[in-house]
Design an enzyme around this catalytic site. Structure first.
Site, PDB file in Angstrom:
ATOM      1  N   ASP A  16       0.832  -1.211   0.000  1.00 26.35           N
ATOM      2  CA  ASP A  16       0.000   0.000   0.000  1.00 26.35           C
ATOM      3  C   ASP A  16       0.866   1.260   0.000  1.00 26.35           C
ATOM      4  OD1 ASP A  16      -2.011  -1.956   0.441  1.00 26.35           O
ATOM      5  OD2 ASP A  16      -1.761  -1.745   2.603  1.00 26.35           O
ATOM      6  N   GLU A 196     -11.262  -0.544  -3.697  1.00 27.14           N
ATOM      7  CA  GLU A 196     -10.532   0.039  -2.571  1.00 27.14           C
ATOM      8  C   GLU A 196      -9.283   0.738  -3.083  1.00 27.14           C
ATOM      9  OE1 GLU A 196      -9.576  -3.365  -0.125  1.00 27.14           O
ATOM     10  OE2 GLU A 196      -7.792  -3.851  -1.309  1.00 27.14           O
TER      11      GLU A 196
END
Length: 332
Positions: A16, A196
């Site tokens: 991420d 997401e």
């Protein structure tokens, strides 16, 4: 193309990834650490220099309560002359249900160098529902600051959709939240029904929003939304969606599950860069979320004649050691 060549992975075992280039000339990096127990920051004057930069721990999870497990996907932003970190956190529990009961939170820092702290908790970023929510990002457009995030709507089947809302301040959104994307294509629904990890890139009269879809194994991939810069960004009809993924596994290159990206600019100050994580193997033992080998990678973005980003294919990466670890100092 940038004059600097990047050797992937830039940073091993950091999922991420978020890289932000500030006006002070530094690149600031954060991402999910394998233990999911803290938030790290590091900085360097070049992207490649981030690999050797010493990380500092600016916040650590609690032993119990709402911010005590699975600290995911931090992002650092500079808003109104202060630093903010958005992140998701769950609570400890005897069952996995609690470990995935994420909510979104914000931290604030007034120091010119955010690695020096201190960081103050601004609390949970509240939305319409008390439900699974994560992967917040923020951007400004024409004097309005927006918050974009992923959340489970109890009335919609699936795991997470993408939402947008104006911000009242850097840790509070208005009640004008709008759903702008739900998993609808088959490539968004493998393993889990997921939208997401949104990231924003404003170019060529459009607001581009990349996002990630499906389970976090080799099926993980990236999609693209876009809206005209003159449109109402709170109107779902303003947002258009690519029917096919725009960045995905390339088995022949040993690049698996690329996704959860951010955008930054190269050292030349011109070239747009895609920052993402990926693994270099397909088969995973156990839950993919607990496999630590999602690595931070960087590569240039090109642009089509019609003004759309072309992410190309994941660049071949350098060989990785069998294991990699990074020590971090703690802000006191």
């Amino acid at each position: 193309m940038p004059t600097t060549e990047y050797v992937n992975p830039i940073i091993p075992q950091r999922a991420d990834p978020w890289i932000y280039k500030h006006t002070d000339g530094y690149y600031y990096f954060t991402g999910s650490v394998p233990a999911y127990d803290c938030i790290e920051l590091r900085r360097a004057t070049t992207i490649s220099g981030l690999a050797a930069a010493e990380p500092v721990v600016c916040w650590r999870k609690y032993d119990s309560g709402p911010m005590s497990a699975n600290i995911w996907a931090p992002e650092i932003h500079f808003i109104n002359n202060k630093w903010y970190i958005y992140f998701a956190a769950a609570r400890t529990a005897e069952t996995n249900e609690g470990l995935f009961d994420h909510r979104m939170f914000a931290l604030e820092c007034e120091a010119s160098n955010p690695l020096e702290g201190p960081w103050l908790e601004k609390g949970q970023v509240k939305t319409k529902w008390e439900s699974f929510s994560l992967d917040a990002t923020s951007f400004e457009h024409r004097g309005v600051r927006y918050y974009v995030w992923a959340q489970k709507d109890p009335a919609i089947p699936g795991n997470s959709n993408l939402y947008i809302a104006p911000m009242i301040n850097p840790w509070t959104i208005s009640d004008q939240q709008a759903c702008i994307s739900i998993p609808e294509y088959e490539w968004e629904k493998i393993g889990f029904l997921v939208n997401e990890g949104a990231a924003i890139l404003k170019r060529n009269g459009k607001i581009f929003m990349s996002y990630s879809a499906s389970a976090t194994d080799h099926n993980y991939c990236m999609g693209l939304l876009w809206a005209d810069e003159n449109s109402d960004l709170l109107d779902p009809a303003s947002w258009h969606k690519s029917p096919a993924p725009i960045f995905s596994t390339r088995e022949e290159l040993s690049i698996f599950g690329p996704g959860h990206n951010s955008f930054t600019v190269a050292e030349d100050g011109v070239t747009d860069l895609l920052v993402y994580h990926a693994r270099n193997y397909k088969e995973i033992v156990g839950d993919p979320l607990y496999d630590p080998n999602r690595h931070t990678c960087v590569q240039p973005i090109s642009w089509t004649p019609s003004g759309f980003p072309d992410f190309g294919k994941p660049l071949t990466r350098a060989a990785l050691p069998a294991s990699a670890s990074v020590n971090a100092q703690v802000i006191s």
